[in-house]
Design a protein around this motif. Structure first.
Motif, mmCIF file in Angstrom:
data_model
loop_
_atom_site.group_PDB
_atom_site.id
_atom_site.type_symbol
_atom_site.label_atom_id
_atom_site.label_comp_id
_atom_site.label_asym_id
_atom_site.label_seq_id
_atom_site.Cartn_x
_atom_site.Cartn_y
_atom_site.Cartn_z
ATOM 1 N N TYR A 49 0.787 -0.975 -0.333
ATOM 2 C CA TYR A 49 -0.150 -0.085 0.454
ATOM 3 C C TYR A 49 1.105 1.222 0.157
ATOM 4 O O TYR A 49 2.090 1.858 1.021
ATOM 5 C CB TYR A 49 -0.867 -0.363 1.150
ATOM 6 N N GLU A 50 0.670 2.203 -1.607
ATOM 7 C CA GLU A 50 1.207 3.642 -0.770
ATOM 8 C C GLU A 50 -0.023 4.631 -1.804
ATOM 9 O O GLU A 50 -0.508 4.442 -3.188
ATOM 10 C CB GLU A 50 2.480 3.611 -1.788
ATOM 11 N N ALA A 51 -0.283 5.133 -0.765
ATOM 12 C CA ALA A 51 -0.886 6.492 -0.702
ATOM 13 C C ALA A 51 -0.405 7.122 -2.348
ATOM 14 O O ALA A 51 0.904 7.068 -2.587
ATOM 15 C CB ALA A 51 -0.839 7.659 -0.202
ATOM 16 N N TYR A 52 -1.863 7.634 -2.842
ATOM 17 C CA TYR A 52 -1.742 7.768 -4.281
ATOM 18 C C TYR A 52 -0.756 10.086 -3.979
ATOM 19 O O TYR A 52 -1.495 10.276 -2.643
ATOM 20 C CB TYR A 52 -2.758 8.303 -4.978
ATOM 21 N N ARG A 53 0.105 10.141 -4.330
ATOM 22 C CA ARG A 53 0.941 11.343 -4.805
ATOM 23 C C ARG A 53 -0.235 12.564 -5.584
ATOM 24 O O ARG A 53 -0.835 12.460 -7.025
ATOM 25 C CB ARG A 53 2.042 11.220 -5.167
#
Length: 299
Positions: A49-53
């Motif tokens: 999981y990585e938050a969108y930029r």
């Protein structure tokens, strides 16, 4: 006379500028690396999981065409042609503000949220690669994704310009649920094929593992003193080895797999420092392994 000399000097400068490569790149045409001592490492990117930029979510225009990035990559699949990019862009910033490395498993896409993880299948030979999308492109009507040189090597088309591929987004939500392309959403354990951990008392596992590890020590010179985190128990050896590689890359910790009966005990370690072992255990519990536990092994 002075005015004439200034005009001639300005004309010379303009001519020199026209003969040099335009823009911020030093090459006119893209190429493979000038020299590669050996084939690049082609370990898949490890999805997580990585938050969108959000600064990459704004509509934009390139070569007269307008593009509107997606707000989510969940459920995204696409079939078309992949290209690859290399030496010309190596070391320059991507659209995500990161430095492009042609030896990393990365990619560019026109509209997927950044960053996104994508499984790419070469439809000509069924080879697959998992890449992290951190750039925009390719801006050609007949291409759907631009892969790094390393990814093209893994897919077997680095010696030619393009390959027909299928791309599937591997979407993680904040709770570690995973959706691959249009497939149903599953838990992280289901995604990598981990069976639920048995609820047996820790003491019995410690005793069994100690016996097996003592036998293993007769065949290896690697010290197994320290702390281990037991994460899973699996009966399939190939699946256990595959998951072991993923966890080792994700947490940057060695893995150990003693066998008890027909069950492979997937453990992370050894870790000499107890505080570090405890910190890793807490991370694992927060990332979808609530039944993971710590083992102290002294041999």
């Amino acid at each position: 006379m002075r005015t004439l000399l200034l005009i001639l000097f300005a004309s010379f400068i303009l001519a020199a500028c026209k003969s040099a490569p335009s823009g911020r790149y030093t090459q006119h045409q893209d190429t493979a690396p000038n020299h590669v001592a050996k084939m690049p490492e082609t370990l898949d990117a490890v999805p997580k999981y990585e938050a969108y930029r959000m600064f990459n979510s704004r509509p934009y225009k390139v070569l007269g065409k307008h593009y509107t990035p997606l707000t989510s990559g969940k459920g995204f699949e696409e079939v078309g042609y992949a290209s690859w990019y290399g030496q010309k862009f190596h070391g320059h910033l991507t659209s995500n503000g990161e430095t492009y490395n042609m030896f990393a498993m990365s990619a560019a896409h026109k509209t997927l949220p950044l960053p996104s993880y994508v499984r790419v299948t070469n439809l000509d030979n069924d080879k697959q690669a998992i890449v992290r999308v951190n750039d925009r492109g390719p801006f050609h009507d007949n291409r759907i994704i631009d892969l790094s040189y390393a990814a093209a090597v893994k897919l077997g088309y680095h010696n030619k310009g393009t390959a027909k591929v299928k791309i599937e987004v591997i979407h993680f939500d904040p709770e570690n649920n995973v959706t691959v392309g249009v497939n149903p959403t599953v838990t992280y354990d289901e995604y990598i094929g981990i069976a639920p951990l048995p609820s047996a008392p820790i003491s019995s596992d410690v005793a069994a593992n100690a016996s097996v590890q003592s036998d293993n020590l007769q065949q290896t010179s690697i010290s197994l003193d320290g702390y281990f985190i037991q994460v899973a128990a699996l009966s399939n050896q190939k699946k256990a080895e595959s998951i072991s590689n993923v966890l080792s890359a994700l947490y940057q910790v060695p893995t150990h797999m003693p066998v008890v009966g027909n069950v492979y005990k997937l453990q992370l370690g050894p870790i000499e420092d107890e505080a570090l072992a405890h910190e890793l255990l807490e991370q694992l519990k927060q990332n979808g392994y609530p039944q993971a536990y710590k083992i102290k092994q002294t041999l």
